[in-house]
Design an enzyme around this catalytic site. Structure first.
Site, PDB file in Angstrom:
ATOM      1  N   ASP A 204      -1.099  30.045 -51.415  1.00 15.25           N
ATOM      2  CA  ASP A 204      -2.714  30.086 -51.370  1.00 15.25           C
ATOM      3  C   ASP A 204      -3.064  30.100 -52.510  1.00 15.25           C
ATOM      4  OD1 ASP A 204      -2.522  30.486 -48.446  1.00 15.25           O
ATOM      5  OD2 ASP A 204      -2.113  32.265 -48.722  1.00 15.25           O
ATOM      6  N   GLU A 205      -2.359  29.590 -53.489  1.00 20.67           N
ATOM      7  CA  GLU A 205      -2.973  29.791 -54.923  1.00 20.67           C
ATOM      8  C   GLU A 205      -3.850  28.577 -55.275  1.00 20.67           C
ATOM      9  OE1 GLU A 205       1.386  31.441 -54.939  1.00 20.67           O
ATOM     10  OE2 GLU A 205       0.101  29.585 -54.284  1.00 20.67           O
TER      11      GLU A 205
ATOM     12  N   GLY B 128      -2.787  22.533 -53.960  1.00 21.95           N
ATOM     13  CA  GLY B 128      -3.296  21.223 -53.447  1.00 21.95           C
ATOM     14  C   GLY B 128      -4.388  20.493 -54.583  1.00 21.95           C
TER      15      GLY B 128
ATOM     16  N   ALA C 216       1.668  25.923 -43.903  1.00 17.57           N
ATOM     17  CA  ALA C 216       1.014  26.333 -45.139  1.00 17.57           C
ATOM     18  C   ALA C 216      -0.007  25.114 -45.500  1.00 17.57           C
ATOM     19  CB  ALA C 216       1.743  25.983 -46.604  1.00 17.57           C
ATOM     20  N   GLY C 217      -1.077  25.265 -45.663  1.00 13.07           N
ATOM     21  CA  GLY C 217      -2.232  24.263 -45.816  1.00 13.07           C
ATOM     22  C   GLY C 217      -2.784  24.169 -47.106  1.00 13.07           C
TER      23      GLY C 217
ATOM     24  N   GLN D 192       3.875  27.386 -50.081  1.00  8.38           N
ATOM     25  CA  GLN D 192       3.985  28.896 -50.403  1.00  8.38           C
ATOM     26  C   GLN D 192       3.850  29.434 -51.511  1.00  8.38           C
ATOM     27  OE1 GLN D 192       6.370  27.377 -47.690  1.00  8.38           O
ATOM     28  NE2 GLN D 192       4.883  27.599 -46.204  1.00  8.38           N
TER      29      GLN D 192
ATOM     30  N   THR E 182      -4.150  29.205 -40.641  1.00  7.88           N
ATOM     31  CA  THR E 182      -4.538  30.196 -39.739  1.00  7.88           C
ATOM     32  C   THR E 182      -5.622  30.773 -39.461  1.00  7.88           C
ATOM     33  OG1 THR E 182      -3.705  32.130 -41.003  1.00  7.88           O
ATOM     34  CG2 THR E 182      -2.190  30.946 -39.773  1.00  7.88           C
TER      35      THR E 182
ATOM     36  N   ARG F 282      -6.784  33.224 -41.046  1.00  8.93           N
ATOM     37  CA  ARG F 282      -6.699  34.705 -41.093  1.00  8.93           C
ATOM     38  C   ARG F 282      -7.246  35.152 -42.571  1.00  8.93           C
ATOM     39  NH1 ARG F 282      -0.287  36.181 -40.460  1.00  8.93           N
ATOM     40  NH2 ARG F 282      -0.025  34.459 -41.684  1.00  8.93           N
ATOM     41  N   PRO F 283      -7.911  36.570 -42.612  1.00  9.41           N
ATOM     42  CA  PRO F 283      -8.477  36.849 -43.819  1.00  9.41           C
ATOM     43  C   PRO F 283      -7.262  37.227 -44.843  1.00  9.41           C
ATOM     44  CG  PRO F 283      -8.711  38.725 -42.133  1.00  9.41           C
ATOM     45  CD  PRO F 283      -8.467  37.409 -41.164  1.00  9.41           C
TER      46      PRO F 283
ATOM     47  N   MET G 170     -10.940  31.112 -61.356  1.00 12.86           N
ATOM     48  CA  MET G 170     -11.584  31.855 -62.297  1.00 12.86           C
ATOM     49  C   MET G 170     -13.100  31.977 -61.981  1.00 12.86           C
ATOM     50  SD  MET G 170      -9.881  32.672 -65.173  1.00 12.86           S
ATOM     51  CE  MET G 170     -11.134  32.711 -66.727  1.00 12.86           C
TER      52      MET G 170
END
Length: 436
Positions: free
Chosen positions: A13-14, A17, A39-40, A225, A302, A304-305, A333
């Site tokens: 989630d960094e 994309g 993963a999105g 991921q 998902t 999800r938090p 940042m």
């Protein structure tokens, strides 16, 4: 020519994309080499947001060839839904722009049923899987009981394998997991329909990519991921089921390691994690909630938090080491814009010992306490900066500190979600001509 691998340097989630979308401008081919639709990747172009789970982010650029490698596991339904959505938005006007390797494995309905039922049965000891069937698919791949894309597009082979494997899966579902069995004919009808639509996209990734290398074309390899979720090098067992490190680009796409020129690790200016597992810098207070709210830290796949915490340089040094990173792309940042003080974890303490290396044992990591260094916040909106020099001095100092404590140079800084809110310090494709 240059071949560049992009990997997540934390727990996913960094913001890969966006970075892949930016670097695609310099590439001919964009390759996804591992993972599945667990993963999105979120891309913002103008006022339009697109979330992709399987198809490489480069698909938003015309004239680029996007390849899904043999290391990916594919849910045909999700794959085709993404294609339909992209075409509705005016993308993928030429089907030759997308290639799926025939050796990639297929996610079957029983994989998803097993994934969900196992998590429910595990209770407090659950892994935190997305329930997309990724892990069970990789299990069957390793056990040599998987079904590949090349099987799917040949109905006779596909039917034979379903009839061979389904009784065992149904026994496990019904007798051990306590959920209803699956119907063979329903699966065959559904997946044969997928096969007819998918067939035109099937090819041989390894041959295409090695031909590109011989022709001097630029290739961008896109991971999913993050490094700390790698099946071998991550916080096992709280990991994904594939090789998320840079070496996975070679095995997952069929190219030799001597052809990789640069490895860029994508890292947030703080740290997040989804699912279970140790997270030494996690914040359970108001600051953690602030980072989640300002950073919109909810899973693209998902919803999800995400768990949030300060930047973890110990974990980052491990990621730099196992992926051989040559540069860091620092994202989000701008989430830290309003903070008076920012903390960076530079070491851990464990039972009175100072640890500067990332522990392999998750039980040890779970008990580690972060050792922080404190730096001043910049208290300025970064969104208008167009060059590194235009960033506030304290923001530049923060980035310099990240370089110091990780041993890896910062090559890109993202200061907002839009394409134009990105500052390139050094372009990994600098030695090659610009494409398109």
């Amino acid at each position: 020519m240059a071949n560049v691998v992009i990997v997540g340097a934390q727990w996913g989630d960094e913001g890969k994309g966006k970075v892949v979308d930016l670097y695609t401008e310099y590439a001919n081919d964009v390759v996804r080499f591992q993972g599945g639709n667990n993963a999105g990747h979120t891309l913002v172009v103008g006022d339009e947001t697109t979330v992709l789970h399987l198809i490489p982010s480069g698909i938003l650029h015309s004239g680029k060839r996007c390849v899904i490698g043999n290391g990916v596991v594919i849910d045909p339904k999700v794959f085709l839904e993404e294609i339909h959505e992209l075409k509705k938005k005016g993308y993928l006007t030429d089907d030759r722009q997308l290639v799926v390797d025939g050796n990639a494995h297929i996610i079957m309905p029983y994989h998803k049923a097993i994934d969900i039922a196992r998590e429910q049965k595990s209770g407090a000891r659950r892994i935190g899987t997305t329930g997309r069937g990724i892990g069970p698919t990789y299990e069957d791949k390793v056990a040599r009981r998987g079904i590949r894309v090349m099987d799917l597009i040949h109905p006779r082979n596909f039917a034979r394998k379903v009839r061979e494997f389904l009784p065992e899966k149904n026994f496990y579902l019904e007798k051990y997991l306590g959920v209803p069995p699956l119907d063979e004919q329903v699966i065959l009808d559904e997946y044969n329909a997928y096969a007819r639509e998918m067939e035109k996209y099937v090819g041989r990734a390894s041959t295409l990519l090695n031909d590109s290398i011989k022709a001097g074309r630029n290739i961008l390899f896109e991971g999913a991921q993050g490094t700390l979720l790698d099946i071998d090098h991550g916080t096992y067992p709280y990991v994904t089921s594939s090789s998320t490190v840079a070496g996975g680009a070679c095995t997952g796409a069929g190219v030799g390691p001597r052809f990789i020129d640069e490895v860029i690790g994508i890292v947030k200016a703080y740290t997040t994690r989804v699912g279970e597992g140790p997270f030494p810098t996690e914040l359970h207070d108001e600051m953690g909630e602030t980072l989640r709210r300002i950073g919109h830290e909810f899973g693209a796949t998902t919803g999800r938090p995400r768990r949030t915490g300060w930047f973890d340089a110990v974990a980052l040094r491990e990621a730099v080491q196992v992926s051989g990173m040559t540069g860091l792309a620092v994202t989000k940042m701008d989430v830290l814009n309003d903070l008076d003080t920012i903390f960076i974890c530079t070491a851990y303490t464990y039972q009175g010992q100072l640890l500067e290396e990332f522990p392999q044992d998750p039980e040890v990591l779970q008990e580690c306490k972060p050792v922080y260094e404190q730096v001043d916040g910049w208290k300025t909106d970064l969104g208008a900066a167009t060059s590194f020099e235009e960033l506030p001095a304290k923001a530049r100092a923060y980035l310099a500190k990240l370089e110091e404590v990780t041993g890896c140079p910062v090559v890109l800084v993202s200061i907002g979600p839009r394409r134009d809110q990105t500052i390139q310090v050094k372009n990994p494709f600098d030695k090659c001509r610009r494409i398109g």
